[in-house]
Design a protein around this motif. Structure first.
Motif, PDB file in Angstrom:
ATOM      1  N   UNK A 125     -12.983  94.249  44.474  1.00  0.00           N
ATOM      2  CA  UNK A 125     -11.523  94.270  44.595  1.00  0.00           C
ATOM      3  C   UNK A 125     -11.042  93.019  45.326  1.00  0.00           C
ATOM      4  N   UNK A 126     -10.314  92.158  44.634  1.00  0.00           N
ATOM      5  CA  UNK A 126      -9.810  90.919  45.232  1.00  0.00           C
ATOM      6  C   UNK A 126      -8.301  90.853  45.062  1.00  0.00           C
ATOM      7  N   UNK A 127      -7.615  90.216  46.003  1.00  0.00           N
ATOM      8  CA  UNK A 127      -6.148  90.144  45.917  1.00  0.00           C
ATOM      9  C   UNK A 127      -5.691  89.181  44.823  1.00  0.00           C
ATOM     10  N   UNK A 128      -4.489  89.382  44.358  1.00  0.00           N
ATOM     11  CA  UNK A 128      -3.815  88.446  43.443  1.00  0.00           C
ATOM     12  C   UNK A 128      -2.594  87.932  44.197  1.00  0.00           C
ATOM     13  N   UNK A 129      -2.749  86.857  45.007  1.00  0.00           N
ATOM     14  CA  UNK A 129      -1.635  86.423  45.859  1.00  0.00           C
ATOM     15  C   UNK A 129      -0.372  86.097  45.047  1.00  0.00           C
ATOM     16  N   UNK A 130       0.748  86.528  45.553  1.00  0.00           N
ATOM     17  CA  UNK A 130       2.080  86.253  44.986  1.00  0.00           C
ATOM     18  C   UNK A 130       2.334  86.902  43.631  1.00  0.00           C
ATOM     19  N   UNK A 131       1.413  87.746  43.166  1.00  0.00           N
ATOM     20  CA  UNK A 131       1.621  88.396  41.871  1.00  0.00           C
ATOM     21  C   UNK A 131       2.940  89.161  41.886  1.00  0.00           C
ATOM     22  N   UNK A 132       3.760  88.898  40.888  1.00  0.00           N
ATOM     23  CA  UNK A 132       5.024  89.619  40.780  1.00  0.00           C
ATOM     24  C   UNK A 132       6.137  89.073  41.652  1.00  0.00           C
ATOM     25  N   UNK A 133       5.870  88.019  42.443  1.00  0.00           N
ATOM     26  CA  UNK A 133       6.944  87.514  43.302  1.00  0.00           C
ATOM     27  C   UNK A 133       7.974  86.756  42.462  1.00  0.00           C
ATOM     28  N   UNK A 134       9.196  86.740  42.933  1.00  0.00           N
ATOM     29  CA  UNK A 134      10.307  86.198  42.148  1.00  0.00           C
ATOM     30  C   UNK A 134      10.195  84.688  41.964  1.00  0.00           C
ATOM     31  N   UNK A 135       9.710  83.992  42.988  1.00  0.00           N
ATOM     32  CA  UNK A 135       9.480  82.548  42.874  1.00  0.00           C
ATOM     33  C   UNK A 135       8.197  82.345  42.082  1.00  0.00           C
ATOM     34  N   UNK A 136       8.153  81.330  41.221  1.00  0.00           N
ATOM     35  CA  UNK A 136       6.972  81.199  40.359  1.00  0.00           C
ATOM     36  C   UNK A 136       5.788  80.464  40.974  1.00  0.00           C
ATOM     37  N   UNK A 137       5.775  80.260  42.292  1.00  0.00           N
ATOM     38  CA  UNK A 137       4.731  79.420  42.883  1.00  0.00           C
ATOM     39  C   UNK A 137       3.362  80.100  42.949  1.00  0.00           C
ATOM     40  N   UNK A 138       2.353  79.262  43.218  1.00  0.00           N
ATOM     41  CA  UNK A 138       0.973  79.737  43.325  1.00  0.00           C
ATOM     42  C   UNK A 138       0.532  79.796  44.778  1.00  0.00           C
ATOM     43  N   UNK A 139      -0.450  80.656  45.040  1.00  0.00           N
ATOM     44  CA  UNK A 139      -1.152  80.648  46.322  1.00  0.00           C
ATOM     45  C   UNK A 139      -2.579  81.123  46.068  1.00  0.00           C
ATOM     46  N   UNK A 140      -3.548  80.382  46.588  1.00  0.00           N
ATOM     47  CA  UNK A 140      -4.937  80.781  46.364  1.00  0.00           C
ATOM     48  C   UNK A 140      -5.743  80.902  47.658  1.00  0.00           C
ATOM     49  N   UNK A 141      -5.118  80.560  48.797  1.00  0.00           N
ATOM     50  CA  UNK A 141      -5.881  80.581  50.052  1.00  0.00           C
ATOM     51  C   UNK A 141      -6.367  81.996  50.377  1.00  0.00           C
ATOM     52  N   UNK A 142      -5.521  82.995  50.160  1.00  0.00           N
ATOM     53  CA  UNK A 142      -5.899  84.377  50.465  1.00  0.00           C
ATOM     54  C   UNK A 142      -7.015  84.875  49.553  1.00  0.00           C
ATOM     55  N   UNK A 143      -6.989  84.424  48.326  1.00  0.00           N
ATOM     56  CA  UNK A 143      -8.039  84.814  47.376  1.00  0.00           C
ATOM     57  C   UNK A 143      -9.388  84.255  47.823  1.00  0.00           C
TER      58      UNK A 143
END
Ligand code: KG4
Ligand code: ZN
Length: 344
Positions: free
Chosen positions: A197-215
């Motif tokens: 089980x791994x997170x999908x950072x920012x999934x579904x957020x209104x702004x279209x940006x990416x984040x991968x540090x949490x992953x």
């Protein structure tokens, strides 16, 4: 037909190419520095700059020789002037300036990201503006709207790591070596993508940006827990990354229904799971999907020469005192995005 000499030295590839405005690549050479940087698990700027300085001039002589041409046969000298590691950028830009001055040909200071953005048009004559570009490599992670030469709108960027960087860091955590993307992909083939089980950072957020540090941090925790096989971690990481990209694309492209083509560029475009997902995403929106051949997707000088070719009819050139730019957004109007851990 015009011919442009292109130089690229912004990261860890030293490259030179001669490209015609008829889309013919007349000659190109590229030297990767993977071996020099491998012991450090990432690109070391000082080592990169020195390697460019050693290799670029003989490489330029070699491509001219390969094509049976001289500088007199060129219509412009195009050199990457940023963004990138400043030492390397300076090597290429100063070389370009010297050649332009000596030959009396115009200098074109090219934004490396513009090279990526226009490279699909070098490979595919039928690709017309406007199109959507997903640029995912070790250093870049953006969704762009490309409306014409010099007309770029950034729709999304990363607030922390680039996607390729996340692949590289995950590979490093699992001891897979550098560059990590291909190693993670190979290992993932033997793993179960739903096992960890791994997170999908920012999934579904209104702004279209990416984040991968949490992953990446979650990959570290999963690995250290000793509960999972590395193959399962690799497969689950890759799946999470792909899910994030598709979700972010959906958000970024909403309201841009006029974009009928989706193009992917950058090293991560080599990933087959990513490609398959992008193809399905495009098909679902009735968009054409293209990925330039890998040699054009990753850093190369043909794309820099081609950006110069695209500019030839516009008769744009740059002054000999053009400054190398470590940071150089393609879309100057894009608002800076600040997130946790964003680089200054
Ligand atoms: O475009 P590129 O050669 O250089 C720049 O970073 O500009 O991209 C290299 C990046 C590295 O992070 C590498 O790990 C990643 O692309 N990459 C991949 C794959 N092949 C290369 N990532 C995932 N899957 C791959 N098969
Ligand atoms: Zn690049």
């Amino acid at each position: 037909m015009g011919v442009v000499l292109g130089l690229e030295s912004s990261c860890d590839e030293t490259a030179a190419a001669l490209v015609g405005s008829d889309r013919r690549i007349l000659a190109q050479r590229i030297a990767s520095q993977d071996e020099e940087h491998a012991p450090y698990g990432g690109v070391v700027p000082e080592i990169a700059a020195r390697a460019h300085a050693d290799r670029l001039a003989p490489m330029i002589a070699a491509v001219l020789d390969d094509a049976g041409m001289t500088l007199d046969d060129c219509d412009a000298i195009a050199a990457t002037a940023g963004p990138g590691l400043i030492g390397g950028v300076m090597v290429g830009l100063v070389s370009g300036k010297a050649l332009a001055m000596a030959s009396g040909k115009p200098l074109m200071a090219i934004n490396h990201l513009e090279g990526h953005a226009l490279s699909p048009r070098l490979a595919d004559e039928s690709l017309r503006f406007p199109y959507a570009l997903l640029l995912v490599s070790g250093g870049h992670c953006q969704i762009l709207r490309v409306d014409g030469v010099g007309e770029y709108r950034r729709l999304a960027t990363t607030i922390d790591d680039a996607l390729g960087e996340a692949f590289d860091k995950s590979a490093k955590i699992m001891g897979l070596g550098y560059p990590g993307g291909p190693a993670v992909e190979r290992l993932a083939m033997q793993g179960d993508a739903s096992a960890v089980p791994l997170p999908r950072p920012l999934l579904g957020s209104a702004e279209p940006h990416f984040s991968f540090a949490g992953l990446k941090s979650a990959v570290l925790r999963a690995h250290e827990s000793g509960q999972y096989a590395d193959a399962d971690i690799a497969a689950s990481f890759q799946q999470a990354a792909v899910n994030c990209v598709i979700d972010r694309l959906e958000t970024a492209l909403s309201g841009h229904g006029d974009l009928r083509s989706l193009v992917v560029a950058g090293g991560v475009a080599a990933n087959m799971t990513m490609r398959a997902a992008l193809e399905a995403f495009a098909a679902g929106r009735d968009m054409a999907f293209t990925a330039p051949p890998m040699a054009l997707c990753t850093d190369n000088a043909a794309m820099i020469a081609w950006a110069g070719c695209e500019r030839l009819p516009l008769q744009q050139s740059d002054p000999l005192d053009f400054r190398a730019r470590p940071r150089w957004p393609l879309d100057p109007d894009a608002e800076p995005v600040r997130g946790a851990g964003v680089k200054a």
